[in-house]
Design a protein around this motif. Structure first.
Motif, mmCIF file in Angstrom:
data_model
loop_
_atom_site.group_PDB
_atom_site.id
_atom_site.type_symbol
_atom_site.label_atom_id
_atom_site.label_comp_id
_atom_site.label_asym_id
_atom_site.label_seq_id
_atom_site.Cartn_x
_atom_site.Cartn_y
_atom_site.Cartn_z
ATOM 1 N N GLY A 293 30.676 64.095 -4.311
ATOM 2 C CA GLY A 293 31.290 65.000 -5.265
ATOM 3 C C GLY A 293 32.462 64.365 -5.978
ATOM 4 O O GLY A 293 32.751 63.173 -5.817
ATOM 5 N N THR A 294 33.147 65.180 -6.753
ATOM 6 C CA THR A 294 34.308 64.744 -7.529
ATOM 7 C C THR A 294 35.497 65.609 -7.136
ATOM 8 O O THR A 294 35.368 66.835 -7.000
ATOM 9 C CB THR A 294 34.044 64.897 -9.044
ATOM 10 N N TYR A 295 36.640 64.986 -6.980
ATOM 11 C CA TYR A 295 37.840 65.734 -6.607
ATOM 12 C C TYR A 295 38.373 66.424 -7.864
ATOM 13 O O TYR A 295 39.288 65.935 -8.536
ATOM 14 C CB TYR A 295 38.880 64.795 -6.012
ATOM 15 N N CYS A 296 37.785 67.599 -8.165
ATOM 16 C CA CYS A 296 38.105 68.287 -9.416
ATOM 17 C C CYS A 296 38.383 69.767 -9.200
ATOM 18 O O CYS A 296 38.403 70.548 -10.166
ATOM 19 C CB CYS A 296 36.973 68.103 -10.421
ATOM 20 N N GLY A 297 38.597 70.184 -7.945
ATOM 21 C CA GLY A 297 38.793 71.598 -7.658
ATOM 22 C C GLY A 297 40.144 71.887 -7.040
ATOM 23 O O GLY A 297 41.191 71.460 -7.551
ATOM 24 N N SER A 298 40.160 72.588 -5.937
ATOM 25 C CA SER A 298 41.402 72.966 -5.269
ATOM 26 C C SER A 298 42.163 71.711 -4.817
ATOM 27 O O SER A 298 41.574 70.789 -4.248
ATOM 28 C CB SER A 298 41.098 73.848 -4.058
ATOM 29 N N PRO A 299 43.487 71.681 -5.020
ATOM 30 C CA PRO A 299 44.276 70.486 -4.702
ATOM 31 C C PRO A 299 44.606 70.366 -3.207
ATOM 32 O O PRO A 299 45.773 70.244 -2.812
ATOM 33 C CB PRO A 299 45.535 70.673 -5.545
ATOM 34 N N ILE A 300 43.580 70.379 -2.379
ATOM 35 C CA ILE A 300 43.782 70.316 -0.927
ATOM 36 C C ILE A 300 44.364 68.982 -0.507
ATOM 37 O O ILE A 300 45.188 68.899 0.415
ATOM 38 C CB ILE A 300 42.438 70.569 -0.213
ATOM 39 N N TYR A 301 43.954 67.911 -1.205
ATOM 40 C CA TYR A 301 44.364 66.559 -0.819
ATOM 41 C C TYR A 301 45.294 65.937 -1.858
ATOM 42 O O TYR A 301 45.218 64.747 -2.152
ATOM 43 C CB TYR A 301 43.126 65.680 -0.622
ATOM 44 N N GLY A 302 46.191 66.740 -2.408
ATOM 45 C CA GLY A 302 47.123 66.229 -3.410
ATOM 46 C C GLY A 302 46.645 66.511 -4.821
ATOM 47 O O GLY A 302 45.641 67.223 -5.033
ATOM 48 N N PRO A 303 47.359 65.986 -5.821
ATOM 49 C CA PRO A 303 47.008 66.247 -7.220
ATOM 50 C C PRO A 303 45.551 65.909 -7.531
ATOM 51 O O PRO A 303 45.040 64.874 -7.115
ATOM 52 C CB PRO A 303 47.964 65.330 -7.996
ATOM 53 N N VAL A 304 44.895 66.780 -8.256
ATOM 54 C CA VAL A 304 43.492 66.586 -8.616
ATOM 55 C C VAL A 304 43.377 65.480 -9.656
ATOM 56 O O VAL A 304 44.121 65.455 -10.646
ATOM 57 C CB VAL A 304 42.898 67.897 -9.163
ATOM 58 N N ASN A 305 42.448 64.532 -9.448
ATOM 59 C CA ASN A 305 42.323 63.384 -10.359
ATOM 60 C C ASN A 305 40.883 63.024 -10.698
ATOM 61 O O ASN A 305 40.617 61.970 -11.261
ATOM 62 C CB ASN A 305 43.017 62.156 -9.759
ATOM 63 N N ARG A 306 39.937 63.859 -10.317
ATOM 64 C CA ARG A 306 38.523 63.652 -10.602
ATOM 65 C C ARG A 306 37.979 62.370 -9.963
ATOM 66 O O ARG A 306 37.034 61.762 -10.477
ATOM 67 C CB ARG A 306 38.246 63.674 -12.107
ATOM 68 N N ILE A 334 40.991 61.391 6.340
ATOM 69 C CA ILE A 334 41.841 60.284 5.899
ATOM 70 C C ILE A 334 41.047 59.347 5.001
ATOM 71 O O ILE A 334 41.562 58.835 3.992
ATOM 72 C CB ILE A 334 42.426 59.529 7.110
ATOM 73 N N ALA A 335 39.781 59.117 5.328
ATOM 74 C CA ALA A 335 38.925 58.309 4.457
ATOM 75 C C ALA A 335 38.721 58.995 3.109
ATOM 76 O O ALA A 335 38.650 58.335 2.066
ATOM 77 C CB ALA A 335 37.579 58.064 5.138
ATOM 78 N N VAL A 336 38.618 60.322 3.124
ATOM 79 C CA VAL A 336 38.499 61.073 1.874
ATOM 80 C C VAL A 336 39.757 60.889 1.032
ATOM 81 O O VAL A 336 39.690 60.590 -0.175
ATOM 82 C CB VAL A 336 38.269 62.568 2.167
ATOM 83 N N MET A 337 40.913 61.038 1.664
ATOM 84 C CA MET A 337 42.181 60.899 0.943
ATOM 85 C C MET A 337 42.378 59.482 0.430
ATOM 86 O O MET A 337 42.926 59.269 -0.660
ATOM 87 C CB MET A 337 43.320 61.316 1.866
ATOM 88 N N ALA A 338 41.918 58.496 1.191
ATOM 89 C CA ALA A 338 42.044 57.101 0.755
ATOM 90 C C ALA A 338 41.248 56.860 -0.521
ATOM 91 O O ALA A 338 41.693 56.158 -1.439
ATOM 92 C CB ALA A 338 41.565 56.157 1.862
ATOM 93 N N GLN A 339 40.064 57.464 -0.627
ATOM 94 C CA GLN A 339 39.273 57.326 -1.848
ATOM 95 C C GLN A 339 39.977 57.971 -3.042
ATOM 96 O O GLN A 339 40.000 57.422 -4.141
ATOM 97 C CB GLN A 339 37.897 57.979 -1.649
ATOM 98 N N ILE A 340 40.561 59.137 -2.799
ATOM 99 C CA ILE A 340 41.272 59.839 -3.872
ATOM 100 C C ILE A 340 42.493 59.053 -4.331
ATOM 101 O O ILE A 340 42.739 58.873 -5.529
ATOM 102 C CB ILE A 340 41.674 61.248 -3.408
ATOM 103 N N LEU A 341 43.261 58.541 -3.385
ATOM 104 C CA LEU A 341 44.479 57.815 -3.707
ATOM 105 C C LEU A 341 44.183 56.461 -4.319
ATOM 106 O O LEU A 341 44.942 55.965 -5.156
ATOM 107 C CB LEU A 341 45.342 57.656 -2.457
ATOM 108 N N LYS A 342 43.075 55.852 -3.922
ATOM 109 C CA LYS A 342 42.675 54.588 -4.549
ATOM 110 C C LYS A 342 42.404 54.792 -6.045
ATOM 111 O O LYS A 342 42.855 54.004 -6.884
ATOM 112 C CB LYS A 342 41.441 54.025 -3.860
ATOM 113 N N ALA A 343 41.704 55.866 -6.378
ATOM 114 C CA ALA A 343 41.409 56.150 -7.777
ATOM 115 C C ALA A 343 42.688 56.439 -8.555
ATOM 116 O O ALA A 343 42.833 56.035 -9.702
ATOM 117 C CB ALA A 343 40.443 57.343 -7.869
ATOM 118 N N GLU A 344 43.612 57.120 -7.919
ATOM 119 C CA GLU A 344 44.903 57.432 -8.542
ATOM 120 C C GLU A 344 45.691 56.165 -8.848
ATOM 121 O O GLU A 344 46.255 56.000 -9.925
ATOM 122 C CB GLU A 344 45.699 58.337 -7.600
#
Length: 348
Positions: A293-306, A334-344
């Motif tokens: 999926g894409t991190y584009c919904g509720s900001p559970i893991y920090g700011p949404v960045n798609r 934590i692996a999910v958050m790492a993917q999100i933060l890497k994109a950020e």
């Protein structure tokens, strides 16, 4: 419901789990030799030299990586113990089987580890090791752990650790690469009831396995949350990440919805299914699943960045009749958050 013949009578050559009495004992007794009595060299007794280990952070290939990672973990958590919650195993032909081993881990952080210097604090979490064993050797392993629970207990900032792991994978020691091409997270599985990532399944409990797969399609992919009651008992209990425990239909619905709310375009795919009946535990079904999926919904893991996200997860289901009465659902936030933060970081 059909009753599977006892473990020791399944058409499985005893040589593939020797010198133990059963596939279940192969997993539990050998694990205790490694982690409880610290016979770390005994990893070589049943790990293939070219073993493939699939994790939420990347891939490792070869026995030396297994020894290295295990040694470091044993020093960081020297009193690490684990309760064998369950071993759901199933034959893959006469000389191999799959084991989905659920463990409740506990330890004290007394040495240096990926997360930094020792804190002296205790932690507990759950994990699942899904292994393919061929002729007495583990040739492939999928490892999934609830690392968020560990960080909570150690008093460490999960966002900071995830940011560090995005550029220094705990598996590879380097930046997390594209997970699209990682074998554990790529490709598709057309019919896991017949053939999953661990190979061809025996013609056993096909109806029950198909029903579990149908549940993922209806509840998770079609968003028919009102269908939960069709698949789960009214008293369903789900144990999931951060040691959360939800009971009954409505809380179960919300637990699924919370994860999907962060990734509202996500689809989940069942990639492997293992079924086992035993007189003491009844029918249980283990599933390896992948949510894209894409991190584009509720900001559970920090700011949404798609950010594109791949969540490798495992679920163990306990059934009574046609209804699921228990689920244990594990994935690594934590692996999910790492993917999100890497994109950020790359976007910046």
């Amino acid at each position: 419901m059909e009753k599977e013949i006892p473990d020791q009578q399944v058409d499985l050559d005893p040589a593939c789990y020797a010198p133990y009495a059963s596939p279940r004992r192969f997993i539990t007794d050998w694990t205790d030799k490694i982690w409880i009595t610290r016979g770390i060299g005994r990893l070589g007794d049943h790990y293939a030299p070219d073993i493939k280990v699939h994790t939420c952070y990347g891939e490792t290939y070869g026995f030396d990586d297994v020894i290295s990672n295990s040694l470091q973990k044993m020093v960081a958590f020297p009193n690490r113990g684990g309760g064998h919650d369950d071993v759901i195993w199933e034959a893959r032909g006469p000389s191999s089987f799959v084991s989905s081993h659920r463990v409740f881990n506990n330890a004290t952080h007394l040495g240096h580890w990926t997360y930094g210097p020792p804190t002296g604090k205790e932690w507990v979490n759950r994990g699942i090791a899904h292994c393919l064993i061929v002729d007495g050797k583990v040739t492939e392993e999928w490892v999934i752990r609830d690392e968020y629970a560990v960080l909570e207990h150690l008093g460490l900032d999960p966002f900071e650790i995830a940011r560090q792991l995005a550029v220094r994978s705990p598996v590879l020691g380097a930046e997390i690469g594209s997970l699209d091409n990682a074998p554990a997270l790529s490709g598709t599985v057309d019919d896991p009831v017949a053939t999953g990532i661990s190979g061809v399944r025996p013609a056993r409990f096909e109806r029950e396995c198909a029903r579990v797969r149908e549940m993922f399609e209806d509840v998770w992919n079609r968003r028919l949350f009102d269908a939960v009651g069709e698949y789960f008992d009214d008293t369903i209990v789900c144990q999931t990440v951060r040691l959360r425990r939800v009971m009954n239909i409505a809380p179960y619905q919300l637990e699924v919805m919370k994860l999907l709310a962060a990734f509202p375009d996500a689809k989940i795919e069942v990639r492997d299914i293992v079924a086992n009946y035993s007189d003491d535990l009844g029918l249980r079904i283990a599933v390896i699943w992948l949510l894209r999926g894409t991190y584009c919904g509720s900001p559970i893991y920090g700011p949404v960045n798609r950010a594109p996200v791949r969540i490798l997860g495992a679920s163990h289901f306990e059934l009574r009749g046609d209804k699921i009465i228990r689920e244990w659902r594990i994935y690594d936030e934590i692996a999910v958050m790492a993917q999100i933060l890497k994109a950020e970081t790359h976007a910046a």
